[in-house]
Design an enzyme around this catalytic site. Structure first.
Site, short mmCIF file in Angstrom:
data_model
loop_
_atom_site.label_atom_id
_atom_site.label_comp_id
_atom_site.label_asym_id
_atom_site.label_seq_id
_atom_site.Cartn_x
_atom_site.Cartn_y
_atom_site.Cartn_z
N LYS A 16 0.84 -1.21 0.00
CA LYS A 16 0.00 0.00 0.00
C LYS A 16 0.88 1.26 0.00
O LYS A 16 0.63 2.20 -0.76
CB LYS A 16 -0.89 0.01 1.25
CG LYS A 16 -1.56 1.34 1.53
CD LYS A 16 -2.38 1.32 2.80
CE LYS A 16 -1.61 1.55 4.07
NZ LYS A 16 -1.35 2.96 4.41
N ASN A 17 1.91 1.26 0.84
CA ASN A 17 2.70 2.49 0.99
C ASN A 17 3.60 2.76 -0.21
O ASN A 17 4.17 3.85 -0.33
CB ASN A 17 3.54 2.44 2.27
CG ASN A 17 2.67 2.66 3.51
OD1 ASN A 17 1.48 2.94 3.38
ND2 ASN A 17 3.27 2.53 4.67
N CYS A 24 -4.88 12.91 13.46
CA CYS A 24 -4.80 11.50 13.09
C CYS A 24 -4.69 10.73 14.37
O CYS A 24 -4.09 11.20 15.33
CB CYS A 24 -3.56 11.30 12.22
SG CYS A 24 -3.04 9.60 12.15
N ARG A 35 1.11 14.47 13.47
CA ARG A 35 1.49 14.31 12.05
C ARG A 35 1.36 15.58 11.21
O ARG A 35 0.51 15.67 10.31
CB ARG A 35 0.72 13.15 11.42
CG ARG A 35 1.02 11.84 12.10
CD ARG A 35 0.28 10.68 11.50
NE ARG A 35 1.00 10.07 10.41
CZ ARG A 35 0.61 8.94 9.82
NH1 ARG A 35 -0.46 8.32 10.21
NH2 ARG A 35 1.31 8.43 8.83
N ASP A 87 4.80 20.16 7.92
CA ASP A 87 5.75 21.27 7.78
C ASP A 87 6.97 20.91 6.93
O ASP A 87 7.49 21.73 6.17
CB ASP A 87 6.20 21.76 9.17
CG ASP A 87 6.76 20.63 10.02
OD1 ASP A 87 6.16 19.54 10.04
OD2 ASP A 87 7.82 20.83 10.64
N ASP A 91 5.50 0.68 11.78
CA ASP A 91 4.30 -0.02 11.31
C ASP A 91 4.26 -1.49 11.73
O ASP A 91 3.28 -2.18 11.47
CB ASP A 91 4.19 0.08 9.77
CG ASP A 91 3.73 1.47 9.34
OD1 ASP A 91 3.34 2.27 10.20
OD2 ASP A 91 3.74 1.73 8.12
N ARG A 134 -8.20 -0.80 5.20
CA ARG A 134 -7.33 0.22 4.59
C ARG A 134 -5.97 -0.36 4.23
O ARG A 134 -5.25 0.23 3.41
CB ARG A 134 -7.12 1.39 5.56
CG ARG A 134 -8.37 2.20 5.82
CD ARG A 134 -8.01 3.42 6.62
NE ARG A 134 -6.84 4.08 6.05
CZ ARG A 134 -5.97 4.80 6.74
NH1 ARG A 134 -6.12 4.98 8.02
NH2 ARG A 134 -4.95 5.36 6.15
C1 UD1 Z 1 4.64 6.90 6.19
C2 UD1 Z 1 3.78 5.67 6.05
C3 UD1 Z 1 3.32 5.17 7.41
C4 UD1 Z 1 4.52 4.97 8.32
C5 UD1 Z 1 5.41 6.21 8.36
C6 UD1 Z 1 6.70 6.01 9.12
C7 UD1 Z 1 2.74 5.95 3.89
C8 UD1 Z 1 1.50 6.21 3.11
N1 UD1 Z 1 2.64 5.98 5.22
O1 UD1 Z 1 3.82 7.91 6.76
O2 UD1 Z 1 2.63 3.93 7.24
O3 UD1 Z 1 4.07 4.72 9.64
O4 UD1 Z 1 5.76 6.61 7.02
O5 UD1 Z 1 7.41 4.96 8.61
O6 UD1 Z 1 3.78 5.66 3.32
N2 UD1 Z 1 6.66 14.69 10.45
C9 UD1 Z 1 6.74 16.03 10.74
N3 UD1 Z 1 6.51 16.92 9.72
C10 UD1 Z 1 6.23 16.53 8.46
C11 UD1 Z 1 6.15 15.17 8.16
C12 UD1 Z 1 6.38 14.25 9.18
O7 UD1 Z 1 7.00 16.41 11.87
O8 UD1 Z 1 6.04 17.40 7.59
C13 UD1 Z 1 6.90 13.69 11.51
C14 UD1 Z 1 5.69 12.82 11.78
O9 UD1 Z 1 4.79 13.43 12.67
C15 UD1 Z 1 6.34 11.59 12.36
C16 UD1 Z 1 7.67 11.50 11.60
O10 UD1 Z 1 7.89 12.80 11.05
O11 UD1 Z 1 6.62 11.79 13.74
C17 UD1 Z 1 7.70 10.49 10.47
O12 UD1 Z 1 6.58 10.68 9.64
P1 UD1 Z 1 6.60 10.35 8.08
O13 UD1 Z 1 7.81 9.53 7.79
O14 UD1 Z 1 6.41 11.60 7.32
O15 UD1 Z 1 5.32 9.44 7.93
P2 UD1 Z 1 4.28 9.44 6.74
O16 UD1 Z 1 4.96 9.72 5.45
O17 UD1 Z 1 3.09 10.24 7.11
#
Ligand code: UD1
Length: 431
Positions: free
Chosen positions: A22-23, A124, A129, A132, A316, A408
């Site tokens: 999925k990811n 969420c 999440r 930024d 995950d 999902r």
């Molecule tokens: C993706 C995966 C999710 C997995 C996660 C971490 C998909 C669709 N989802 O989610 O299943 O659990 O990676 O492996 O691929 N953060 C910020 N600012 C940002 C973006 C992220 O502070 O702009 C923080 C998040 O809150 C979190 C950390 O960075 O604490 C990692 O998040 P991120 O790697 O971005 O996760 P996703 O891409 O949302």
């Protein structure tokens, strides 16, 4: 609303085909927005998130054609995505709120159309999440960003992004993917520093290169993208789902059974989970079809594990390994470093007899002799799977409510587990 009813205590034995990830599938589908030509993706899993994203992409003007329907047991769906003309650059709240990954349309739309407006994803269940890092990255590529009435509006002055250096202060999978896609059509070269290294990002990068992008440093923390004027169509098979594979390896061990996970390169794909699963007592044997998993010495070993960005142990898989540790010899310590509030499965596992205490982001799990079936509530995708695993091993009946979370992310769950001897059925909850 549907619920799952499991009669625990049955040894699982058989084969489980591993679906496309999925990811990986979600960003790959968004990449279709980068070109007027057709992107054909095979091994797409049948999942609610894929349907939600299809709806969003159609809303931007993408034509979706199913080339092969497929089933969860025979290799998934093949879909052609053609975004010949982008009819809207706005991703509305109604769709984005259902799936955070919708934010991944921002990079492709901005790169191709010079502007995009995407609803903020909002809260969420597994934490705050924010986005930024995505926005900071787009600014480094010259975008102007406004936040208005719950929407992010991004504009590329002159209609095209400019290559630049994007240094992420922390590792983010989604932000890396979004900037990577945007940079393919930017003018000049982009360097992404402290990029996430998850295999799903490499899968996306390989597909983008098939589409004519010039990306190097794939799979490393420094990705270099030489922008091109346009991308073209391509065909790509989605990589296998490493989280699904590792989850079913845990199912084999917890039920003291033996499951052959069927798929290509599964051991490599599971890097990150593999060492921890082995420490926990799971043995893996490669076959011509995939890999056979079982409890190697009849015991579940207590482990110390910390979630980390790839190649560390994936967040995950945290809930699923915790379910396994409820039955370990001795005690285990599990620390979650990626998301706050990702221990929502703990009270539910406790209702089944698990002995878990939480201090901040660390859970101490003391192994118990057995779990007992109970009615429980699924709270998020991976938490739901931990309850399924606990239910498979527990004595008696477990009813899992709110299983739309599972729909999902786990394609054909009952079908796959049922084929290995699990007593599992879906019921529609009475109103
Ligand atoms: C993706 C995966 C999710 C997995 C996660 C971490 C998909 C669709 N989802 O989610 O299943 O659990 O990676 O492996 O691929 N953060 C910020 N600012 C940002 C973006 C992220 O502070 O702009 C923080 C998040 O809150 C979190 C950390 O960075 O604490 C990692 O998040 P991120 O790697 O971005 O996760 P996703 O891409 O949302």
């Amino acid at each position: 609303m549907d619920r799952l009813v499991l009669q625990g205590g049955h040894r699982l034995e058989g084969q489980i085909p591993i679906s496309g990830a999925k990811n990986a599938a979600l960003p790959l589908m968004c990449a279709a927005l980068l070109t007027r030509e057709t992107l054909t993706l095979s091994r797409l899993p049948h999942l609610a998130d894929i349907r939600t994203l299809s709806e969003l992409l159609q809303q931007h003007g993408t034509r979706l054609t199913c080339e092969k329907a497929g089933t969860p047991l025979n290799g998934g769906e093949t879909l052609s995505l053609t975004a010949q003309d982008i009819t809207s650059t706005t991703a509305p709240y109604d769709i984005v709120r259902r799936m955070r990954a919708s934010i991944l349309v921002l990079g492709p739309l901005l790169a191709r159309e010079g502007e995009a407006t995407v609803s903020l994803p909002g809260g969420c269940a597994i934490g705050n999440r924010p986005i930024d890092l995505h926005l900071k990255g787009f600014q480094e590529l010259g975008a102007e960003i406004d936040l208005q009435e719950g929407y992010v509006r991004a504009r590329a002055p002159g209609g095209r992004l400019k290559g630049g250096t994007v240094h992420f202060p922390m590792v983010s999978v989604g932000a890396t993917e979004n900037i990577l896609m945007a940079a393919t059509l930017a003018e000049g070269t982009t360097i992404i520093e402290n990029a996430a290294r998850e295999p799903e990002i490499a899968d996306l990068a390989h597909c983008l290169n098939k589409m004519g992008a010039r990306i190097s440093g794939i799979g490393t923390e420094m990705i270099i993208v030489e922008g091109v004027e346009r991308l073209h169509g391509a065909e790509h098979a989605v990589m296998p789902d490493r989280i699904e594979a590792a989850s079913y390896a845990v199912a084999a061990a917890m039920t003291r059974g033996e499951i052959e996970l069927v798929g290509h390169n599964l051991r490599i794909v599971m890097t990150g989970s593999l060492d921890v699963l082995k420490d926990a007592g799971i043995g893996f044997r490669e076959t011509g079809n995939g890999v056979v998993c079982r409890l190697a010495h009849g015991r579940i070993h207590g482990i110390n594990v910390v979630t980390q960005p790839y190649p560390g142990f994936p967040t995950d898989m945290q809930a699923q390994i915790m379910a396994m540790m409820t039955l370990c010899e001795g005690a285990s310590v599990i620390t979650e470093t990626i998301f706050e509030n990702r221990f929502m499965h703990v009270p539910e596992l406790s209702r089944m007899g698990a002995d878990i205490t939480i201090h901040g982001s660390t859970a101490t799990v003391r192994g118990v002799k057995k779990l007992l079936g109970a009615p429980v509530m699924a709270t998020d995708l991976r938490a739901s799977m931990s309850l399924v695993l606990a239910g498979l091993a527990a004595e008696g009946e477990t009813t899992i409510n709110r299983i739309y979370h599972l729909d999902r992310g786990y394609e054909g769950l009952e079908l796959k587990l049922g084929a290995c001897g699990a007593q599992i059925r879906r019921e529609t909850e009475p109103a």
